[in-house]
Design a protein around this motif. Structure first.
Motif, short mmCIF file in Angstrom:
data_model
loop_
_atom_site.label_atom_id
_atom_site.label_comp_id
_atom_site.label_asym_id
_atom_site.label_seq_id
_atom_site.Cartn_x
_atom_site.Cartn_y
_atom_site.Cartn_z
N SER A 1 0.82 -1.21 0.00
CA SER A 1 0.00 0.00 0.00
C SER A 1 0.86 1.26 0.00
N HIS A 2 1.51 1.58 1.11
CA HIS A 2 2.20 2.87 1.19
C HIS A 2 3.67 2.81 0.77
N GLN A 3 4.24 3.98 0.51
CA GLN A 3 5.56 4.11 -0.10
C GLN A 3 6.70 3.51 0.73
N ASP A 4 6.67 3.72 2.04
CA ASP A 4 7.75 3.19 2.90
C ASP A 4 7.84 1.68 2.80
N LEU A 5 6.68 1.04 2.84
CA LEU A 5 6.65 -0.42 2.76
C LEU A 5 7.11 -0.86 1.37
N TYR A 6 6.63 -0.16 0.35
CA TYR A 6 7.03 -0.45 -1.03
C TYR A 6 8.56 -0.38 -1.18
N ASN A 7 9.15 0.70 -0.64
CA ASN A 7 10.61 0.87 -0.73
C ASN A 7 11.35 -0.29 -0.06
N ASP A 8 10.93 -0.64 1.14
CA ASP A 8 11.61 -1.70 1.88
C ASP A 8 11.48 -3.05 1.20
N VAL A 9 10.28 -3.36 0.70
CA VAL A 9 10.07 -4.66 0.07
C VAL A 9 10.81 -4.74 -1.26
N LEU A 10 10.85 -3.59 -1.99
CA LEU A 10 11.61 -3.57 -3.24
C LEU A 10 13.11 -3.76 -2.97
N HIS A 11 13.57 -3.17 -1.89
CA HIS A 11 14.97 -3.34 -1.47
C HIS A 11 15.27 -4.81 -1.17
N ILE A 12 14.35 -5.46 -0.46
CA ILE A 12 14.53 -6.87 -0.12
C ILE A 12 14.50 -7.73 -1.39
N LEU A 13 13.59 -7.41 -2.30
CA LEU A 13 13.51 -8.14 -3.57
C LEU A 13 14.84 -8.02 -4.32
#
Lengths: 139, 93
Positions: free
Chosen positions: A64-76
């Motif tokens: 949903s939100h940008q912070d979570l998106y950034n962290d999950v994309l980093h993990i990916l």
């Protein structure tokens, strides 16, 4: 052009025939029996990392939100790098081999798909504009 | 509770930093994946005879533990509280 110029470093190139070279290191020793050996372990770890990239790819798309998106994309991204590291180690150990495509086939496809560039609908032929919405972004 | 939002509230260009039900479901799934992967990598590292393979496995274990912590942080009560305060003052109570 397709002569062996040693561009693969110290890798061995086996020629089983005149036209099917193999890019492969000498195999590092590992137990060859029914027991789960080091090669099996590395293969299993690679399979795990690959499976994780699939999972995180879906996750990042659903955030949903940008912070979570950034962290999950980093993990990916890091998980992809981990896949790469394991793959490279398998190659280094000589547990993974590649077969180069014939240069004439590659050249043929280059010509064919270069021709298709004339079908590009946009006048802005692949030149990214700085600040544009779809300019390259690094993660 | 969403009905109570003031009508004059500014239009948002992005969702507020609040976890959705879907986020929560994915986070808990991913935490399980990371824990399993960390345990597997560590277990394999202890069984490996080749030092390079052992080192790689241990690196993977550490990466997965790092990822676990990043994900867990999104579920932390502090963070959730902070989110709620800045985005939806009326969200709790």
């Amino acid at each position: 052009m397709n002569s062996n110029r040693g561009s693969y470093g110290s890798y061995q190139q086996h020629y089983s025939g005149s036209s099917s070279p193999t890019i492969k290191n000498p195999s590092a020793p590992f137990e060859k029996g029914p027991e789960f050996n080091d090669r099996d372990r590395l293969n299993d770890l690679l399979a795990t990392e690959k499976w994780l990239t699939d999972g995180f790819n879906v996750f990042v798309r659903e955030t949903s939100h940008q912070d979570l998106y950034n962290d999950v994309l980093h993990i990916l991204n890091e998980t992809h790098h981990a896949c790469r590291d394991v793959f490279n180690l398998m190659f280094e150990k000589g547990w993974y081999s590649l077969h180069p495509e014939q240069p004439s086939h590659v050249e043929e496809h280059y010509q064919k798909y270069s021709g298709y560039q004339s079908q590009f609908p946009s006048q802005n032929t692949g030149q990214y504009q700085t600040g544009g919405m779809y300019s390259p972004r690094d993660y | 509770m969403y009905r109570n939002q003031p009508a004059q509230q500014q239009r948002r260009s992005q969702p507020p930093p609040i976890l959705s039900t879907k986020d929560d479901a994915y986070l808990t799934d991913a935490l399980s994946w990371e824990l399993l992967a960390a345990k597997k990598a560590h277990s394999f590292a202890s069984q490996c005879s080749d030092n390079q393979v052992k080192y790689q496995a241990e690196q993977l274990c550490q990466m997965h533990q790092r990822h676990y912590n990043i994900l867990l942080n999104h579920l932390s009560t502090d963070r959730q509280q902070q989110y709620a305060d800045q985005s939806y003052p009326h969200f709790h109570n």
